[in-house]
Design an enzyme around this catalytic site. Structure first.
Site, mmCIF file in Angstrom:
data_model
loop_
_atom_site.group_PDB
_atom_site.id
_atom_site.type_symbol
_atom_site.label_atom_id
_atom_site.label_comp_id
_atom_site.label_asym_id
_atom_site.label_seq_id
_atom_site.Cartn_x
_atom_site.Cartn_y
_atom_site.Cartn_z
ATOM 1 N N LYS A 13 0.831 -1.215 0.000
ATOM 2 C CA LYS A 13 0.000 0.000 0.000
ATOM 3 C C LYS A 13 0.864 1.263 0.000
ATOM 4 C CE LYS A 13 -1.985 -1.137 3.922
ATOM 5 N NZ LYS A 13 -1.317 -2.427 4.221
ATOM 6 N N ARG A 88 -9.568 1.442 8.373
ATOM 7 C CA ARG A 88 -9.209 0.071 8.707
ATOM 8 C C ARG A 88 -10.280 -0.618 9.526
ATOM 9 N NH1 ARG A 88 -3.025 0.779 8.618
ATOM 10 N NH2 ARG A 88 -2.404 -1.362 8.412
ATOM 11 N N ARG A 127 11.855 -6.083 5.111
ATOM 12 C CA ARG A 127 11.831 -4.617 5.036
ATOM 13 C C ARG A 127 12.854 -3.996 5.994
ATOM 14 N NH1 ARG A 127 6.588 -1.432 5.349
ATOM 15 N NH2 ARG A 127 6.042 -3.049 6.814
ATOM 16 N N ARG A 160 11.360 -2.418 11.501
ATOM 17 C CA ARG A 160 10.305 -1.745 12.248
ATOM 18 C C ARG A 160 10.000 -2.512 13.528
ATOM 19 N NH1 ARG A 160 5.453 0.104 8.211
ATOM 20 N NH2 ARG A 160 4.230 -1.158 9.659
ATOM 21 N N ARG A 171 -0.996 -8.525 13.534
ATOM 22 C CA ARG A 171 -1.419 -7.593 12.468
ATOM 23 C C ARG A 171 -2.294 -8.314 11.452
ATOM 24 N NH1 ARG A 171 4.238 -5.413 10.697
ATOM 25 N NH2 ARG A 171 3.131 -4.170 9.145
HETATM 26 P P1 AP5 Z 1 4.799 -1.557 1.900
HETATM 27 O O1 AP5 Z 1 4.565 -0.758 0.677
HETATM 28 O O2 AP5 Z 1 5.321 -0.848 3.102
HETATM 29 O O3 AP5 Z 1 3.460 -2.347 2.287
HETATM 30 P P2 AP5 Z 1 2.238 -1.855 3.142
HETATM 31 O O4 AP5 Z 1 1.042 -2.551 2.626
HETATM 32 O O5 AP5 Z 1 2.207 -0.356 3.214
HETATM 33 O O6 AP5 Z 1 2.658 -2.490 4.539
HETATM 34 P P3 AP5 Z 1 2.827 -1.856 5.948
HETATM 35 O O7 AP5 Z 1 3.510 -2.925 6.771
HETATM 36 O O8 AP5 Z 1 3.498 -0.514 5.955
HETATM 37 O O9 AP5 Z 1 1.345 -1.641 6.294
HETATM 38 P P4 AP5 Z 1 0.597 -1.863 7.541
HETATM 39 O O10 AP5 Z 1 -0.731 -1.688 6.994
HETATM 40 O O11 AP5 Z 1 0.787 -3.061 8.361
HETATM 41 O O12 AP5 Z 1 1.288 -0.739 8.449
HETATM 42 P P5 AP5 Z 1 0.973 0.801 8.674
HETATM 43 O O13 AP5 Z 1 2.254 1.502 8.660
HETATM 44 O O14 AP5 Z 1 -0.132 1.281 7.817
HETATM 45 O O15 AP5 Z 1 5.762 -2.781 1.508
HETATM 46 C C1 AP5 Z 1 6.250 -3.684 2.474
HETATM 47 C C2 AP5 Z 1 7.665 -4.145 2.074
HETATM 48 O O16 AP5 Z 1 7.592 -4.848 0.832
HETATM 49 C C3 AP5 Z 1 8.669 -3.000 1.845
HETATM 50 O O17 AP5 Z 1 9.940 -3.431 2.252
HETATM 51 C C4 AP5 Z 1 8.665 -2.785 0.324
HETATM 52 O O18 AP5 Z 1 9.893 -2.275 -0.151
HETATM 53 C C5 AP5 Z 1 8.400 -4.194 -0.184
HETATM 54 N N1 AP5 Z 1 7.612 -4.209 -1.412
HETATM 55 C C6 AP5 Z 1 6.537 -3.432 -1.723
HETATM 56 N N2 AP5 Z 1 6.036 -3.772 -2.936
HETATM 57 C C7 AP5 Z 1 6.810 -4.807 -3.388
HETATM 58 C C8 AP5 Z 1 6.786 -5.602 -4.568
HETATM 59 N N3 AP5 Z 1 5.876 -5.416 -5.531
HETATM 60 N N4 AP5 Z 1 7.715 -6.558 -4.696
HETATM 61 C C9 AP5 Z 1 8.639 -6.759 -3.740
HETATM 62 N N5 AP5 Z 1 8.714 -6.035 -2.586
HETATM 63 C C10 AP5 Z 1 7.805 -5.072 -2.415
HETATM 64 O O19 AP5 Z 1 0.394 0.738 10.171
HETATM 65 C C11 AP5 Z 1 1.228 0.395 11.259
HETATM 66 C C12 AP5 Z 1 0.429 0.413 12.534
HETATM 67 O O20 AP5 Z 1 -0.120 1.729 12.768
HETATM 68 C C13 AP5 Z 1 -0.801 -0.516 12.576
HETATM 69 O O21 AP5 Z 1 -0.451 -1.845 12.939
HETATM 70 C C14 AP5 Z 1 -1.637 0.183 13.664
HETATM 71 O O22 AP5 Z 1 -1.142 -0.071 14.947
HETATM 72 C C15 AP5 Z 1 -1.420 1.655 13.346
HETATM 73 N N6 AP5 Z 1 -2.403 2.165 12.368
HETATM 74 C C16 AP5 Z 1 -2.146 2.657 11.125
HETATM 75 N N7 AP5 Z 1 -3.288 3.008 10.511
HETATM 76 C C17 AP5 Z 1 -4.296 2.720 11.368
HETATM 77 C C18 AP5 Z 1 -5.719 2.834 11.300
HETATM 78 N N8 AP5 Z 1 -6.343 3.325 10.213
HETATM 79 N N9 AP5 Z 1 -6.458 2.401 12.368
HETATM 80 C C19 AP5 Z 1 -5.853 1.930 13.478
HETATM 81 N N10 AP5 Z 1 -4.518 1.790 13.601
HETATM 82 C C20 AP5 Z 1 -3.745 2.188 12.558
#
Ligand code: AP5
Length: 215
Positions: A13, A88, A127, A160, A171
């Site tokens: 994402k 979410r 990552r 992270r 998660r």
């Molecule tokens: P990446 O692009 O970072 O994937 P992502 O889907 O954004 O994954 P995240 O782990 O960042 O998302 P998340 O939803 O768990 O965490 P968030 O920060 O939103 O890619 C991941 C890896 O893969 C990277 O190394 C990238 O380089 C690699 N990659 C990407 N595309 C690729 C491809 N095509 N091929 C190969 N490699 C690739 O949230 C963190 C925490 O914040 C949550 O757990 C929660 O506690 C809180 N939080 C955030 N938003 C909310 C909400 N709305 N409500 C409640 N709590 C929230």
């Protein structure tokens, strides 16, 4: 254009949201990034969110809604934005609908990135992020020029705090229980586009752009 990226942890994402924002000159709104920054700065918001995030749990809705509601009302959001990791929960989606109705606006697209759990785990465990500038890498898929060192600012790369096995398990559970009902929610509203998250970053970006063009 107002776009939501939906999908499990590690689906790409954030990576795709960045590319779309660059291409269409839109702001990226990622509660995860905002909270990580707050943690780094040790603000009251960061301290409040820390234990939820480190355990892999969602941060309470009222905290997230406060952040998003303030952010989408800023002037740079007038022409649109990309929501990465929000909403979410059904409560967050309903609140977003209310906020947008107040502004007489709607969401144009919800892009669901789909990927197998085995691949998600590989992406999350490989990552690495720069502890100084936040630039992201992957040890296999997007390696830095020098292992462990950020290409952009030369500082150390770290994992992270929610990348350990226990937090990743949590998660996934949070996603299945609280976020996946949004698939049906946006399907019913005819906003959802399914996008395979399998393949390299550029291939997926091509699919994302096709989905936006197809309307
Ligand atoms: P990446 O692009 O970072 O994937 P992502 O889907 O954004 O994954 P995240 O782990 O960042 O998302 P998340 O939803 O768990 O965490 P968030 O920060 O939103 O890619 C991941 C890896 O893969 C990277 O190394 C990238 O380089 C690699 N990659 C990407 N595309 C690729 C491809 N095509 N091929 C190969 N490699 C690739 O949230 C963190 C925490 O914040 C949550 O757990 C929660 O506690 C809180 N939080 C955030 N938003 C909310 C909400 N709305 N409500 C409640 N709590 C929230």
């Amino acid at each position: 254009m107002r776009i939501i990226f939906l999908g499990p942890p590690g689906a790409g994402k954030g990576t795709q949201a960045k590319l779309i924002c660059k291409k269409y000159n839109l702001p990226q709104i990622s509660p995860g990034d905002i909270l990580r920054q707050a943690k780094k700065e040790n603000t009251p918001l960061g301290r409040q969110a820390q234990s939820y995030m480190d355990q892999g749990l969602l941060v309470p809705d009222d905290v997230i809604l406060g952040i998003v509601s303030e952010r989408i009302r800023r002037p740079d959001c007038e022409a649109g934005y990309v929501l990465d990791g929000f909403p979410r929960t059904i409560a967050q989606a309903n609140a977003l609908e209310d906020m947008l109705q107040e502004l007489n606006l709607g969401i144009d697209f919800v892009l669901l990135l789909e990927l197998s759990e085995a691949e998600l785990v590989k992406r999350l465990s490989g990552r690495r992020v720069c502890e100084t500038c936040g630039e992201e890498f992957h040890i296999k898929y997007k390696p830095p020029h020098t292992p462990g060192i950020c290409d952009r600012c030369g500082e150390n790369l770290i994992q992270r705090s929610d990348a350990n096995v226990e937090a990743v398990k949590k998660r996934f559970i949070e996603y299945r229980e609280k976020t996946s009902p949004l698939v049906y929610y946006y399907e019913k509203r005819n906003k959802l586009r399914h996008i395979s998250g399998d393949g390299n970053i550029q291939e997926i970006f091509t699919r994302v752009q096709q989905a936006l063009k197809a309307g």
